[in-house]
Motif scaffolding. Structure first.
Motif, PDB file in Angstrom:
ATOM      1  N   LEU A 406      -9.848  13.977  13.686  1.00 54.07           N
ATOM      2  CA  LEU A 406     -10.891  13.008  14.022  1.00 54.07           C
ATOM      3  C   LEU A 406     -12.274  13.623  14.247  1.00 54.07           C
ATOM      4  CD1 LEU A 406      -8.796  10.618  16.291  1.00 54.07           C
ATOM      5  CD2 LEU A 406      -9.996   9.985  14.177  1.00 54.07           C
ATOM      6  N   PRO A 407     -12.412  14.768  14.976  1.00 53.96           N
ATOM      7  CA  PRO A 407     -13.764  15.316  15.171  1.00 53.96           C
ATOM      8  C   PRO A 407     -14.382  15.864  13.884  1.00 53.96           C
ATOM      9  CG  PRO A 407     -12.233  16.150  16.838  1.00 53.96           C
ATOM     10  CD  PRO A 407     -11.416  15.492  15.780  1.00 53.96           C
ATOM     11  N   LEU A 408     -13.591  16.049  12.839  1.00 57.23           N
ATOM     12  CA  LEU A 408     -14.085  16.654  11.604  1.00 57.23           C
ATOM     13  C   LEU A 408     -14.501  15.622  10.567  1.00 57.23           C
ATOM     14  CD1 LEU A 408     -11.306  19.392  11.224  1.00 57.23           C
ATOM     15  CD2 LEU A 408     -13.413  19.459  12.565  1.00 57.23           C
ATOM     16  N   LEU A 409     -14.474  14.334  10.937  1.00 55.49           N
ATOM     17  CA  LEU A 409     -14.826  13.276   9.998  1.00 55.49           C
ATOM     18  C   LEU A 409     -16.335  13.057  10.000  1.00 55.49           C
ATOM     19  CD1 LEU A 409     -12.019  10.672  10.787  1.00 55.49           C
ATOM     20  CD2 LEU A 409     -12.033  12.440   9.019  1.00 55.49           C
ATOM     21  N   PRO A 410     -16.990  13.058   8.829  1.00 58.71           N
ATOM     22  CA  PRO A 410     -18.428  12.742   8.770  1.00 58.71           C
ATOM     23  C   PRO A 410     -18.672  11.309   9.229  1.00 58.71           C
ATOM     24  CG  PRO A 410     -17.628  13.704   6.706  1.00 58.71           C
ATOM     25  CD  PRO A 410     -16.423  13.355   7.502  1.00 58.71           C
ATOM     26  N   GLY A 411     -19.865  11.072   9.718  1.00 60.66           N
ATOM     27  CA  GLY A 411     -20.196   9.716  10.142  1.00 60.66           C
ATOM     28  C   GLY A 411     -20.756   8.873   9.027  1.00 60.66           C
ATOM     29  N   SER A 412     -21.094   9.499   7.897  1.00 60.65           N
ATOM     30  CA  SER A 412     -21.739   8.795   6.796  1.00 60.65           C
ATOM     31  C   SER A 412     -20.718   8.324   5.774  1.00 60.65           C
ATOM     32  CB  SER A 412     -22.751   9.731   6.113  1.00 60.65           C
ATOM     33  OG  SER A 412     -23.171   9.204   4.876  1.00 60.65           O
ATOM     34  N   ALA A 413     -20.998   7.162   5.186  1.00 63.93           N
ATOM     35  CA  ALA A 413     -20.124   6.632   4.140  1.00 63.93           C
ATOM     36  C   ALA A 413     -20.345   7.320   2.809  1.00 63.93           C
ATOM     37  CB  ALA A 413     -20.352   5.134   3.984  1.00 63.93           C
ATOM     38  N   ALA A 414     -21.352   8.193   2.720  1.00 63.41           N
ATOM     39  CA  ALA A 414     -21.632   8.857   1.450  1.00 63.41           C
ATOM     40  C   ALA A 414     -20.626   9.952   1.147  1.00 63.41           C
ATOM     41  CB  ALA A 414     -23.045   9.443   1.469  1.00 63.41           C
ATOM     42  N   SER A 415     -20.005  10.520   2.185  1.00 67.32           N
ATOM     43  CA  SER A 415     -19.070  11.621   1.993  1.00 67.32           C
ATOM     44  C   SER A 415     -17.641  11.108   1.843  1.00 67.32           C
ATOM     45  CB  SER A 415     -19.145  12.594   3.174  1.00 67.32           C
ATOM     46  OG  SER A 415     -20.402  13.234   3.214  1.00 67.32           O
ATOM     47  N   VAL A 416     -16.801  11.939   1.245  1.00 70.02           N
ATOM     48  CA  VAL A 416     -15.392  11.620   1.025  1.00 70.02           C
ATOM     49  C   VAL A 416     -14.560  12.690   1.709  1.00 70.02           C
ATOM     50  CG1 VAL A 416     -13.569  11.517  -0.720  1.00 70.02           C
ATOM     51  CG2 VAL A 416     -15.739  10.359  -1.130  1.00 70.02           C
ATOM     52  N   VAL A 417     -13.481  12.262   2.399  1.00 70.16           N
ATOM     53  CA  VAL A 417     -12.598  13.188   3.109  1.00 70.16           C
ATOM     54  C   VAL A 417     -11.193  13.054   2.546  1.00 70.16           C
ATOM     55  CG1 VAL A 417     -11.669  13.902   5.349  1.00 70.16           C
ATOM     56  CG2 VAL A 417     -13.978  12.930   5.200  1.00 70.16           C
ATOM     57  N   VAL A 418     -10.594  14.203   2.225  1.00 69.52           N
ATOM     58  CA  VAL A 418      -9.191  14.242   1.816  1.00 69.52           C
ATOM     59  C   VAL A 418      -8.448  15.125   2.807  1.00 69.52           C
ATOM     60  CG1 VAL A 418      -7.555  14.910   0.018  1.00 69.52           C
ATOM     61  CG2 VAL A 418      -9.752  13.910  -0.613  1.00 69.52           C
ATOM     62  N   VAL A 419      -7.361  14.590   3.364  1.00 64.72           N
ATOM     63  CA  VAL A 419      -6.561  15.310   4.352  1.00 64.72           C
ATOM     64  C   VAL A 419      -5.154  15.472   3.785  1.00 64.72           C
ATOM     65  CG1 VAL A 419      -5.769  15.355   6.758  1.00 64.72           C
ATOM     66  CG2 VAL A 419      -7.887  14.149   6.165  1.00 64.72           C
ATOM     67  N   THR A 420      -4.541  16.643   3.966  1.00 64.65           N
ATOM     68  CA  THR A 420      -3.132  16.802   3.612  1.00 64.65           C
ATOM     69  C   THR A 420      -2.342  17.096   4.877  1.00 64.65           C
ATOM     70  OG1 THR A 420      -3.071  19.212   3.274  1.00 64.65           O
ATOM     71  CG2 THR A 420      -3.876  17.862   1.435  1.00 64.65           C
ATOM     72  N   SER A 421      -1.120  16.561   4.947  1.00 67.67           N
ATOM     73  CA  SER A 421      -0.296  16.776   6.134  1.00 67.67           C
ATOM     74  C   SER A 421       1.157  16.465   5.826  1.00 67.67           C
ATOM     75  CB  SER A 421      -0.756  15.903   7.295  1.00 67.67           C
ATOM     76  OG  SER A 421       0.063  16.108   8.438  1.00 67.67           O
ATOM     77  N   ARG A 422       2.056  17.146   6.535  1.00 67.87           N
ATOM     78  CA  ARG A 422       3.479  16.832   6.437  1.00 67.87           C
ATOM     79  C   ARG A 422       3.833  15.593   7.241  1.00 67.87           C
ATOM     80  NH1 ARG A 422       6.624  22.707   6.691  1.00 67.87           N
ATOM     81  NH2 ARG A 422       5.176  23.821   5.319  1.00 67.87           N
ATOM     82  N   ARG A 423       2.890  15.129   8.056  1.00 64.00           N
ATOM     83  CA  ARG A 423       3.099  13.902   8.817  1.00 64.00           C
ATOM     84  C   ARG A 423       2.202  12.806   8.266  1.00 64.00           C
ATOM     85  NH1 ARG A 423       3.065  16.747  14.799  1.00 64.00           N
ATOM     86  NH2 ARG A 423       5.171  17.636  14.694  1.00 64.00           N
ATOM     87  N   ARG A 424       2.548  11.560   8.602  1.00 64.65           N
ATOM     88  CA  ARG A 424       1.813  10.439   8.004  1.00 64.65           C
ATOM     89  C   ARG A 424       0.445  10.222   8.620  1.00 64.65           C
ATOM     90  NH1 ARG A 424       6.252   6.426   7.651  1.00 64.65           N
ATOM     91  NH2 ARG A 424       5.180   5.350   9.323  1.00 64.65           N
ATOM     92  N   LEU A 425       0.211  10.715   9.835  1.00 63.39           N
ATOM     93  CA  LEU A 425      -1.078  10.563  10.528  1.00 63.39           C
ATOM     94  C   LEU A 425      -1.493   9.099  10.630  1.00 63.39           C
ATOM     95  CD1 LEU A 425      -3.165  13.560   9.083  1.00 63.39           C
ATOM     96  CD2 LEU A 425      -1.396  13.540  10.858  1.00 63.39           C
ATOM     97  N   ASP A 426      -0.568   8.278  11.126  1.00 61.78           N
ATOM     98  CA  ASP A 426      -0.867   6.852  11.262  1.00 61.78           C
ATOM     99  C   ASP A 426      -2.060   6.606  12.183  1.00 61.78           C
ATOM    100  OD1 ASP A 426       1.188   6.373   9.575  1.00 61.78           O
ATOM    101  OD2 ASP A 426       2.561   5.550  11.072  1.00 61.78           O
ATOM    102  N   GLY A 427      -2.327   7.562  13.110  1.00 64.84           N
ATOM    103  CA  GLY A 427      -3.477   7.392  13.992  1.00 64.84           C
ATOM    104  C   GLY A 427      -4.782   7.318  13.233  1.00 64.84           C
ATOM    105  N   LEU A 428      -4.904   8.058  12.122  1.00 60.11           N
ATOM    106  CA  LEU A 428      -6.117   7.981  11.303  1.00 60.11           C
ATOM    107  C   LEU A 428      -6.239   6.626  10.620  1.00 60.11           C
ATOM    108  CD1 LEU A 428      -6.471  11.444   9.502  1.00 60.11           C
ATOM    109  CD2 LEU A 428      -7.797  10.542  11.406  1.00 60.11           C
TER     110      LEU A 428
END
Length: 937
Positions: A406-428
């Motif tokens: 969560l702290p590593l997410l940009p605040g702008s809609a212009a950027s794109v974030v891809v996360v990989t995880s062995r868990r589903r990360l439903d909190g995101l």
């Protein structure tokens, strides 16, 4: 490639879907039959080496409501296709819940085209253009033109047409990169006329014209499309085309090159981070996932913040996909690409804290070390300020949980974030609107391609069957496939079949998927990290799942295994599913990847494991005993109603069949598992409790296996009742599959043990069995004696159900002796008794016998009535074999009436059923069909 995409210099079958459906053998086109058969073949070809469910085949082949006999009709079509292919062609395998066509995907033009298109991704422009041109040459006309108008055509043709257009656009893009804009103008002009609403083609034509010096024509094409979209759809062109138009107006140099990003107004260049690690070599497949990521990126352009979580089990290729896609779209993020390995599942290091990750990324963005704030909130604020209105790709690899991300997410809609995880990360998902993209294992075809790319090219082609088996043994898991490929590469003399032999034993499979000089590259190690990160309760649950004998399991079964209630088991399984250590392929039914199952079975044995397995087996005893009573009356003293505290809710015959169908692989292996664990007292009763289901579904090979294992357990405990019942069950299986001598041997053994016990009821049961097989062996007098003896005992005991069985056998003997009226009297009495007992499967058998005798008596109307009722009852109880017998009898009646075409249809239906079930009646039906060949319509 030769014209129309033929495989040059090869023999055998090849299939063409990218045009009219065609089948060629050694280059010669073959006639494939009527449209429904061709449509069924097309369904199987579109998903080669994958099970195509029967329900999907039915939905695809019939536009309106399918007929009641749809399954039987499809079975007939499959029978025809099997004859068409012969022994040397592709194999159609019956595998629940449908059929699988085993064929080399390279023999199918549509799959060759997809492979070529996938291979083109990420290559240099010249090679990309060459491969895409080769793929496009495989289209030879309108897709599946010869079955136009069918539901299949409407489902498939648009997708394949779209695939061709996408490949065409990609090839043109490659040619534009190569500077071929002059040559492309004519082709693009034609394409834009054919597809006037396709914005990418218009944009490519605009760019080609601009680069060729035709600036006015380039602008005119934009205005034409804008006018058309406005008048016909009421919309404007998309942002990409509008941006291209604006660049044309100002002669933007970016149309010819890609300069570094300059911050407007500052006159200085800020660092443009390019932190992506190298893309993995030999990446294959994942076309759907790549398209999904592209579609998600398009959503970002509409002003929505975009976070995508790639999730899946260890070794499934999450990072490989993320890196491959990120490199492909990197140029679309001119402000840079940030990368952080969060070490969420790393046995050597602690997970990276958000503060550490932010420090690294702020430095990449040009912030001096002494200017980075101390507090996490301040670092996050500075990070988001720097990324405001900048178009940056952020790849966060191997995340442990949502709080780390969560702290590593940009605040702008212009950027794109891809996360990989062995868990589903439903909190995101809940807190940031992230999209979750779960990754599955690779198909067999793609897995083989990965083996070739990552290992020694050509080895799979030299041993195609072994390569397919190797892919299955690796479970389609990319990590396992890459390790297997590496083992082949370092030892060129080693054949694929050699490695298959090493992997076949599940007990040593994981050991064979290690790299000797690289401890970190190991399937076992990857699973170990996931397992050791679990809370103790969930870790123990996962370990105990290694005791489950079959492939899938329910919360009820796990509740028995772990000595909890179904709700508690469900919570544990859902937690393991979040960690991708189990899957939920359908609601409330869970499973494990084959290699994860092998890993669970390798974990240290617990003190209470034998007792846990006993609880699981007693659960299966209870549930099977409960379910079987809805199929046929229970004619033994076995009662396990109190064997388990919890059992599934089953309240009807259809629910009982559904339960048995779903649990069948578990029940088959559970008997053997009980023997292996020394729990012989549970093994043979579990085999016996499956008898009613076996009588309905008749899976011969499984029947023999289950009762052979049951017989072993009955002998191990010296239980005479078990010996009688197991030998009798083996006899029934052999008799039904046509092995009469073996059936007689089993029945005689059952009879011998029953004589020793002195139990008259058991003895009478064995005599009924003996009379049935002696009758089929034409030892009629012996059969009659045993039937009469059994009938006398059962009448004295008042057991009306078994009286019916003895009457049926006596009727068969009298029929052969020519005493048809007496035979019919016995059968009608048996019919009444079976109706009274509500035993539908046996009632259908007796009704068919009544029909046969009536037809012999010349009473065709009565015979047809009996067979029609038998068919209805067989459908009601789900007995496919009895449906086949009813159709056989109805065909006999039709032939006697001179209705040859009706007889042929009925017999062909019966033949398809008997072939599917492996019934000995196949030869009998074929003889009938041969006799009427050339007659009728």
């Amino acid at each position: 490639m030769t014209p129309h995409g033929s495989l040059e210099g090869t023999a055998g079958f090849e299939f063409r879907l990218l045009g009219p459906l065609e089948v060629h053998l050694d280059g010669v086109p073959l006639e494939t039959g009527r449209m429904p058969v061709r449509a069924l073949l097309a369904c199987l070809l579109l998903e080669p080496n994958q099970v195509v469910p029967m329900d999907r085949l039915i939905d695809t082949l019939w536009d309106d409501g399918p007929p009641a006999s749809a399954r039987t009709i499809i079975q007939g079509y499959v029978s025809r296709l099997r004859k068409f292919f012969g022994h040397d062609g592709p194999e159609i395998i019956t595998r629940a819940p449908g059929y699988l066509l085993r064929v080399n995907g390279d023999r199918i033009d549509a799959h060759r085209a997809r492979n070529l298109i996938n291979r083109a991704h990420g290559l240099e422009p010249a090679e990309r253009s060459r491969l895409l041109t080769e793929a496009l040459s495989l289209w030879s006309g309108p897709v599946l033109a010869d079955i136009a108008g069918s539901r299949l055509y409407r489902m498939v043709a648009p997708n394949l047409d779209e695939l061709r257009l996408l490949a065409l656009e990609e090839r043109i893009a490659a040619d534009l990169e190569l500077g071929r804009h002059h040559q492309l103008i004519a082709e693009l002009s034609t394409l834009v006329d054919q597809h006037p609403m396709r914005e990418r083609l218009t944009g490519q034509l605009m760019l080609a014209n601009y680069r060729a010096g035709h600036r006015a024509e380039a602008q005119a094409r934009f205005h034409e499309l804008r006018h058309r979209l406005s008048h016909e759809l009421g919309i404007d062109p998309g942002p990409e085309l509008r941006e291209l138009y604006e660049k044309l107006l100002r002669d933007d140099p970016a149309l010819r090159n890609h300069p570094s990003r300059v911050e407007p107004g500052l006159g200085i260049r800020r660092p443009v981070p390019a932190e992506l690690p190298p893309a993995p070599a030999g990446f294959v497949g994942r076309r759907l996932e790549l398209s999904t990521l592209d579609a998600m990126r398009a959503t970002n352009e509409e002003g929505f913040s975009l976070i995508t979580v790639l999730t899946g089990t260890a070794g499934v290729g999450k990072s490989a996909l993320a890196l491959t896609w990120s490199h492909r779209v990197a140029e679309e993020f001119p402000d840079g690409q940030l990368y952080a390995s969060l070490r969420g599942f790393d046995s050597e290091h602690e997970p990276l804290t958000p503060g550490e990750a932010l420090t690294s990324m702020l430095k990449a963005l040009g912030v001096a070390a002494d200017a980075i704030p101390v507090e996490l909130d301040d670092r996050t604020a500075l990070y988001r300020s720097l990324l405001a209105k900048r178009k940056v790709l952020v790849l966060l690899d191997n995340a442990r949980d949502s709080d780390q991300v969560l702290p590593l997410l940009p605040g702008s809609a212009a950027s794109v974030v891809v996360v990989t995880s062995r868990r589903r990360l439903d909190g995101l998902v809940v807190r940031s609107g992230a999209r979750v993209l779960p990754l599955e294992t690779l198909s067999t075809e793609t897995a083989i391609e990965l083996l070739d790319r990552a290992g020694v090219p050509g080895k799979s082609a030299a041993e195609p069957d072994a390569a397919a088996e190797l892919a299955e043994l690796c479970g389609g898991l990319p990590l396992a496939l890459r390790i297997a490929a590496a083992r082949l590469a370092v030892n060129p003399a080693r054949g694929v079949s050699d490695l298959v032999h090493e992997l076949t034993d599940e007990r040593t499979r994981l050991q064979a998927l290690d790299i000797d000089d690289d401890a970190d590259t190991s399937v076992r190690r990857a699973f170990d990290i996931s397992y050791r990160s679990l809370p103790p309760l969930h870790a123990e649950t996962f370990r105990m799942l290694g005791l489950v004998p079959g492939q899938t399991f329910t919360a009820h079964a796990v509740a028995a295994l772990c000595s909890t209630d179904p709700a508690g088991a469900q919570r544990r399984l859902r937690a393991l599913a979040l960690a991708h250590l189990v899957t939920e392929p359908e609601p409330d039914r869970f499973g494990m990847h084959d290699l994860l199952r092998a890993y669970a079975r390798e974990l240290p044995v617990g003190e209470g494991d034998t007792e846990a397995l006993r609880r699981l087996l007693r659960y299966y005893l209870c549930a099977a005993d409960h379910a079987r009573r809805f199929l046929r009356p229970a004619r033994d003293e076995l009662d396990f109603s109190d064997a388990s505290e919890h059992h599934p809710e089953i309240g009807s015959r259809s629910q009982a069949l559904e339960w048995f169908d779903a649990e069948w692989p578990n029940l088959v292996t559970a008997v053997r598992a009980a023997n292996a664990a020394g729990l012989h007292d549970l093994a043979w009763p579990l085999a016996r409790l499956q008898f009613n289901y076996l009588m309905v579904r008749c899976p011969w090979e499984d029947w023999m296996r289950v009762y052979s294992d049951g017989a072993d357990s009955a002998r191990a405990v010296g239980d005479p009742v078990g010996k009688v019942l197991m030998s009798a069950g083996l006899g029934v299986a052999c008799a039904r599959s046509g092995n009469l001598d073996e059936a007689l041997a089993h029945y005689e053994e059952s009879y011998r043990v029953a004589v020793q016990t002195g139990d008259s009821e058991r003895l009478a049961m064995t005599q009924v069995n003996l009379s049935s097989v002696l009758f089929r062996l034409r030892r009629y007098e012996e059969a009659k004696v045993h039937s009469k003896d059994a009938l006398k005992v059962y009448r004295s005991l008042g057991d009306r159900y078994f009286v019916a069985g003895a009457l049926n056998n006596l009727a068969m003997v009298e029929q052969v002796n020519g005493e048809l009226e007496a035979a019919l009297r016995y059968l009608r009495e048996a019919e009444d008794l079976y109706r009274e007992a509500d035993d539908l499967e046996t009632l259908a058998m007796v009704l068919n016998n009544c029909g046969e005798v009536s037809i012999e008596l010349g009473r065709l109307d009565d015979g047809e009535r009996f067979h029609h009722e038998a068919l209805d009852v067989a459908r009601q109880c789900g007995s496919v074999v009895r449906q086949g017998s009813a159709n056989l009898g109805l065909g006999d009646a039709a032939r006697l009436r001179g209705e040859i075409s009706v007889a042929r249809t009925r017999w062909e239906t019966a033949l398809a059923i008997f072939e599917m079930e492996g019934s000995p009646k196949v030869r009998e039906v074929r003889q009938r069909l041969d006799e009427i060949a050339g007659q009728g319509v």
